[in-house]
Scaffold this motif. Structure first.
Motif, PDB file in Angstrom:
ATOM      1  N   ARG A  29     -11.570  11.569  -0.125  1.00 13.47           N
ATOM      2  CA  ARG A  29     -11.226  10.967  -1.412  1.00 13.47           C
ATOM      3  C   ARG A  29     -10.564  11.942  -2.373  1.00 13.47           C
ATOM      4  O   ARG A  29     -10.216  11.558  -3.509  1.00 13.47           O
ATOM      5  N   ARG A  96      -0.370   2.281   2.848  1.00 13.01           N
ATOM      6  CA  ARG A  96      -0.818   1.121   2.078  1.00 13.01           C
ATOM      7  C   ARG A  96      -0.165  -0.161   2.585  1.00 13.01           C
ATOM      8  O   ARG A  96      -0.791  -1.222   2.602  1.00 13.01           O
ATOM      9  N   GLU A 103      -9.897  -3.205   3.779  1.00 15.54           N
ATOM     10  CA  GLU A 103     -10.692  -2.122   3.198  1.00 15.54           C
ATOM     11  C   GLU A 103     -10.111  -0.745   3.494  1.00 15.54           C
ATOM     12  O   GLU A 103     -10.524   0.251   2.911  1.00 15.54           O
ATOM     13  N   ASP A 106      -6.496   1.917   0.920  1.00 12.83           N
ATOM     14  CA  ASP A 106      -6.383   3.193   0.204  1.00 12.83           C
ATOM     15  C   ASP A 106      -6.461   4.333   1.212  1.00 12.83           C
ATOM     16  O   ASP A 106      -7.496   4.530   1.857  1.00 12.83           O
ATOM     17  N   GLY A 109      -9.428   6.465   0.532  1.00 13.97           N
ATOM     18  CA  GLY A 109     -10.642   5.737   0.196  1.00 13.97           C
ATOM     19  C   GLY A 109     -11.854   6.135   1.007  1.00 13.97           C
ATOM     20  O   GLY A 109     -12.988   5.885   0.611  1.00 13.97           O
ATOM     21  N   ALA A 111     -12.859   4.795   3.822  1.00 16.09           N
ATOM     22  CA  ALA A 111     -13.525   3.572   4.258  1.00 16.09           C
ATOM     23  C   ALA A 111     -14.229   3.791   5.594  1.00 16.09           C
ATOM     24  O   ALA A 111     -13.704   4.472   6.479  1.00 16.09           O
ATOM     25  N   GLY A 119      -8.955   7.467   6.822  1.00 14.82           N
ATOM     26  CA  GLY A 119      -8.233   8.023   5.689  1.00 14.82           C
ATOM     27  C   GLY A 119      -7.436   9.241   6.082  1.00 14.82           C
ATOM     28  O   GLY A 119      -7.699   9.887   7.103  1.00 14.82           O
TER      29      GLY A 119
END
Length: 417
Positions: A29, A96, A103, A106, A109, A111, A119
């Motif tokens: 993140r 993106r 989900e 991002d 993110g 996820a 990610g």
């Protein structure tokens, strides 16, 4: 040195899975595309301080682009182990769009989907960095202390692809600190590129060559006034493909395989005219023990053997200098080195299906340590290089957690008498 069989269940029992996964999610993140590593470096400095590391430093190798390092003293009298890897990631262009409305949309993110953490940078190589930090935290939670001094160094500028970056500026600065005595010289290093928890004891070398083929443009109706660069490029391509065939016919390396040459780009031409200029780009793979200077001499000789118009001019450029002005050198560490065998044993104690000795099908920065400083180094970390640099980048959470336990077992044992 050997792994105590009772160590693995003790470490598994002490592992805080949520804490370890939370660390990796915080890492993903925190975006750190090459050139923007500062925020992630600061996060890592905070994590090292929380571990109780000494001499935590942010060392700028370029404006607002720091490396981060710190040291956890061992039990005393042991060797120094370097745990290192790059903080930067490749770009997220197209991510993106591919995952819109899901989900995973991002890229930063973190996820968790189907047992994997997704990610940019999750596999390459934030899982590796977090494995080292979580392993050190796990040792403390299990009431253990590493015999060796642990030197952490997380450096920027390894990845290619962003303008005016990706030349290993961070590693060059860190190596210079070791050479100057500002950082303790390690006895062994683990660079945490993704290996699926196998141990890569060798890696390929590489060079990138851009060839500019210059002729003379002329109106299409009077082609005899021109010198056709596209026609010359065709002959050069034939010579390059023949050279690659000769390289591939050489004896393979046991871990790295065959050398080869791959033409990656050809562009040029004129608007209804004799093409006056073309450009050819290629990448060439070298094996451990092979010389970049010799490879360039052979490459340019091969191009020079092509039947060309005397008026054709050639220019060669080598834009990807790393630990060598012409590219990146290959490297190799002896697989039977005690530290390598111990790392293999630690991984296999946790994951019997992993821990194989293999070679890297990519180039990363171990040659700075192995070739320039004479420090044995291997690659090892969770993550699969095959999904890195793609829009599918992820790391399997159980692989990551197994890596934390395996690294902790290695750290608890390396340097024991």
């Amino acid at each position: 040195m050997t792994i105590d069989t009772a160590l693995i269940p003790r470490l598994r029992a002490a592992l805080d899975r949520d804490e370890a996964v939370g660390l990796l999610r915080r890492a993903v993140r925190t975006p750190s595309v090459t050139g923007t590593e500062a925020a992630f470096a600061r996060l890592l400095a905070e994590e090292l301080s929380a571990l109780g590391a000494a001499d935590v430093q942010l060392d700028a190798f370029a404006p607002d682009r720091p490396n981060v390092r710190g040291r956890l003293p061992g039990a005393g009298g042991g060797p120094t182990l370097l745990l290192t890897g790059h903080t930067d990631t490749v770009h997220v262009r197209g991510w993106r769009e591919k995952w819109a409305g899901t989900e995973r949309e991002d890229p930063f993110g973190g996820a968790v989907v189907d047992g994997a953490l997704w990610g940019r940078g999750s596999g390459d190589l934030k899982a590796g960095i977090c494995t080292t930090l979580a392993a050190a935290r796990l040792l403390a939670a299990a009431g253990l202390r590493a015999p060796a001094d642990l030197q952490f160094a997380f450096i920027g500028d390894e990845e290619s692809g962003e303008p005016e970056t990706g030349v290993s500026a961070g590693m060059k600065a860190f190596v210079a600190q070791i050479e100057a005595g500002a950082v303790p010289r390690p006895d062994f290093a683990v660079y945490v590129e993704p290996t699926q928890l196998n141990v890569y004891a060798a890696q390929m070398g590489f060079l990138i060559c851009d060839i500019t083929v210059t002729g003379r443009s002329a109106y299409f109706g009077v082609p005899e006034l021109g010198i056709d660069a596209l026609k010359a490029s065709h002959a050069i391509l034939g010579a390059l493909f023949a050279h690659s065939a000769r390289l591939e016919a050489r004896a393979p390396h046991g871990l790295v395989g065959h050398p080869f040459l791959l033409v990656t780009t050809i562009e040029g031409g004129g608007y209804i005219a004799v093409p006056g200029e073309c450009r050819i780009s290629l990448i060439l793979k070298l094996l451990p023990g092979e010389s970049l200077d010799q490879a360039v001499a052979e490459l340019e000789a091969a191009v020079g053997s092509a039947p060309l118009d005397p008026g054709i001019r050639l220019a060669f450029a080598y834009p990807a200098g790393r630990d060598h002005r012409l590219g990146g050198t290959p490297s190799e560490t002896a697989p039977d080195l005690p530290a390598v065998r111990l790392l293999v044993e630690a991984v296999k104690a946790v994951r019997p299906d992993r821990g194989a000795i293999e070679g890297a099908s990519y180039w990363s920065e171990a040659p700075f340590l192995v070739n320039r400083l004479g420090i044995p180094a291997v690659y090892c970390a969770p993550g699969d290089i095959r999904n890195c640099h793609t829009l599918e980048e992820h790391v399997v959470i159980e692989d990551y957690l197994d890596g934390v336990v395996a690294f902790a077992a290695f750290l608890a044992t390396y340097g024991k008498p």
